[in-house]
Design a protein around this motif. Structure first.
Motif, short mmCIF file in Angstrom:
data_model
loop_
_atom_site.label_atom_id
_atom_site.label_comp_id
_atom_site.label_asym_id
_atom_site.label_seq_id
_atom_site.Cartn_x
_atom_site.Cartn_y
_atom_site.Cartn_z
N GLU A 235 47.24 40.44 27.76
CA GLU A 235 48.32 39.52 28.14
C GLU A 235 49.15 40.11 29.28
O GLU A 235 49.57 39.39 30.19
CB GLU A 235 49.20 39.26 26.92
N TYR A 236 49.39 41.42 29.23
CA TYR A 236 50.12 42.09 30.31
C TYR A 236 49.38 41.95 31.63
O TYR A 236 49.98 41.62 32.67
CB TYR A 236 50.31 43.56 29.95
N HIS A 237 48.07 42.17 31.62
CA HIS A 237 47.28 42.04 32.86
C HIS A 237 47.31 40.60 33.37
O HIS A 237 47.38 40.37 34.59
CB HIS A 237 45.84 42.47 32.59
N LEU A 238 47.24 39.62 32.48
CA LEU A 238 47.28 38.22 32.89
C LEU A 238 48.59 37.88 33.58
O LEU A 238 48.63 37.23 34.63
CB LEU A 238 47.06 37.32 31.67
N ILE A 239 49.70 38.33 33.00
CA ILE A 239 51.01 38.07 33.60
C ILE A 239 51.13 38.75 34.96
O ILE A 239 51.65 38.19 35.92
CB ILE A 239 52.13 38.54 32.65
N TRP A 240 50.63 39.97 35.06
CA TRP A 240 50.69 40.72 36.32
C TRP A 240 49.91 39.99 37.41
O TRP A 240 50.40 39.78 38.52
CB TRP A 240 50.11 42.11 36.05
N ILE A 241 48.67 39.58 37.12
CA ILE A 241 47.83 38.90 38.11
C ILE A 241 48.44 37.55 38.48
O ILE A 241 48.46 37.16 39.66
CB ILE A 241 46.40 38.73 37.56
N THR A 242 48.95 36.80 37.50
CA THR A 242 49.55 35.49 37.77
C THR A 242 50.76 35.63 38.69
O THR A 242 50.94 34.84 39.63
CB THR A 242 49.96 34.82 36.45
N SER A 243 51.58 36.64 38.46
CA SER A 243 52.76 36.87 39.31
C SER A 243 52.35 37.17 40.75
O SER A 243 52.95 36.66 41.70
CB SER A 243 53.59 38.03 38.76
#
Length: 327
Positions: A235-243
């Motif tokens: 979930e952390y990686h998903l938020i990072w990439i989306t940002s």
């Protein structure tokens, strides 16, 4: 635990080669302060105080929280026998056992491992709870205590570990990666990492799949029942990439949709500037002259003629010359 054998054959716990840091040996035996820790008889070791240094240095900032009775008890600690420590932990704790090399002049230089094994087995601790770290006499240890978890302090590949009968690694946490931990787990090999004192580091290693850690701050880590964040790594990686993607789209949109000032057409200015770069000075002057009205040109000619007259040139000669040449 780091284990040594006293001069009269008693296994005891000691990490340092001398007794100066953790006992008052300089006060009790000043002439022997720099002797190897194992060169003392147990009767001499019992005379030393091994608790005052901890309260004076207070390495974990915990001395101030002790009650009066606990403070006095800590201040009167002595060097610990291996047998006494095993009696305390044998029912619910695992043990990593390591040795320091004894001086060649020590009377038990060649037999201290046998003495230590006898002490461990006599304590009643489960063999599966003992992680045997030293490489010395590993084959002998397997024969006497086949249930010990043979542990290596060197980073080895899985196949080499199987060949040596090693089931566990004990390494510094900076020497392994997530991939290493995963590969060892797939090979049914476990990893213990040291020295882990911070909750955030403990949490990272926990999420990486590390089975156990060695710590100087067990009183802190025991209060961490789960990793200190609630967000899974995916979930952390998903938020990072989306940002990152949103930021990229916003920046591109600013360049595409920005508008120039109303009174200065941007495309027109760029076209004109690009065109002027191809002109030479004569072209610029001619272009300026062409753009003037015919009335302005006539006035400029008249000014030139009168300027010549004022400079003393014969008007009639000039006018006749102009008429003859058709100007």
């Amino acid at each position: 635990s780091d284990c040594l054998c006293s001069y009269d054959g008693v296994p005891f716990l000691m990490h340092d080669k001398t007794l100066r840091r953790t006992t008052n040996v300089e006060k009790v035996f000043p002439q022997r302060a720099y002797e190897h820790s194992s060169m003392f008889n147990w009767t001499d070791l019992e005379k030393l105080n091994a608790g005052e240094w901890f309260l004076q240095n207070d390495p974990f900032w915990t001395a101030g929280s002790l009650s009066r009775s606990d403070y006095l008890e800590a201040a009167n600690q002595s060097v610990c026998k291996l047998a006494d420590m095993l009696e305390v932990i044998k029912d619910n704790t695992s043990l990593i056992l390591n040795f320091q090399d004894l001086p060649p002049a020590h009377p038990y230089y060649s037999s201290y491992i046998n003495i230590t094994l006898e002490t461990i087995l006599a304590s009643g601790i489960r063999q599966q709870a003992v992680m045997w770290l030293p490489d010395t006499e590993r084959q002998l240890v397997r024969q006497i205590a086949p249930g010990f978890q043979q542990t290596s302090g060197l980073k080895l590949d899985a196949e080499r570990m199987r060949e040596k009968g090693i089931v566990k690694l004990n390494l510094r946490y900076t020497k392994v990666t997530n991939e290493d931990v995963r590969d060892y787990a797939m090979a049914n090999l476990s990893v213990n990492l040291y020295t882990v004192n911070e909750p955030w580091l403990y949490s990272i290693l926990w999420c990486a799949g590390v089975q156990s850690v060695t710590s100087d701050s067990s009183h802190v880590l025991r209060k961490v029942p789960f990793p200190i964040w609630l967000m899974p790594p995916d979930e952390y990686h998903l938020i990072w990439i989306t940002s990152d993607l949103i930021s990229f789209v916003v920046i591109v949109g600013v360049f595409i949709f920005q508008k120039p000032a109303p009174d200065i057409p941007l495309l027109s200015c760029r076209w004109r500037l690009g065109s002027i770069r191809t002109y030479n000075p004569e072209q610029i002057m001619l272009s300026a002259a062409v753009r003037r009205s015919s009335r302005d040109v006539k006035i400029m000619k008249e000014k030139l003629i009168f300027s010549e007259i004022n400079n003393g040139v014969e008007t009639t000669d000039e006018l006749s010359l102009c008429s003859e040449n058709g100007y």
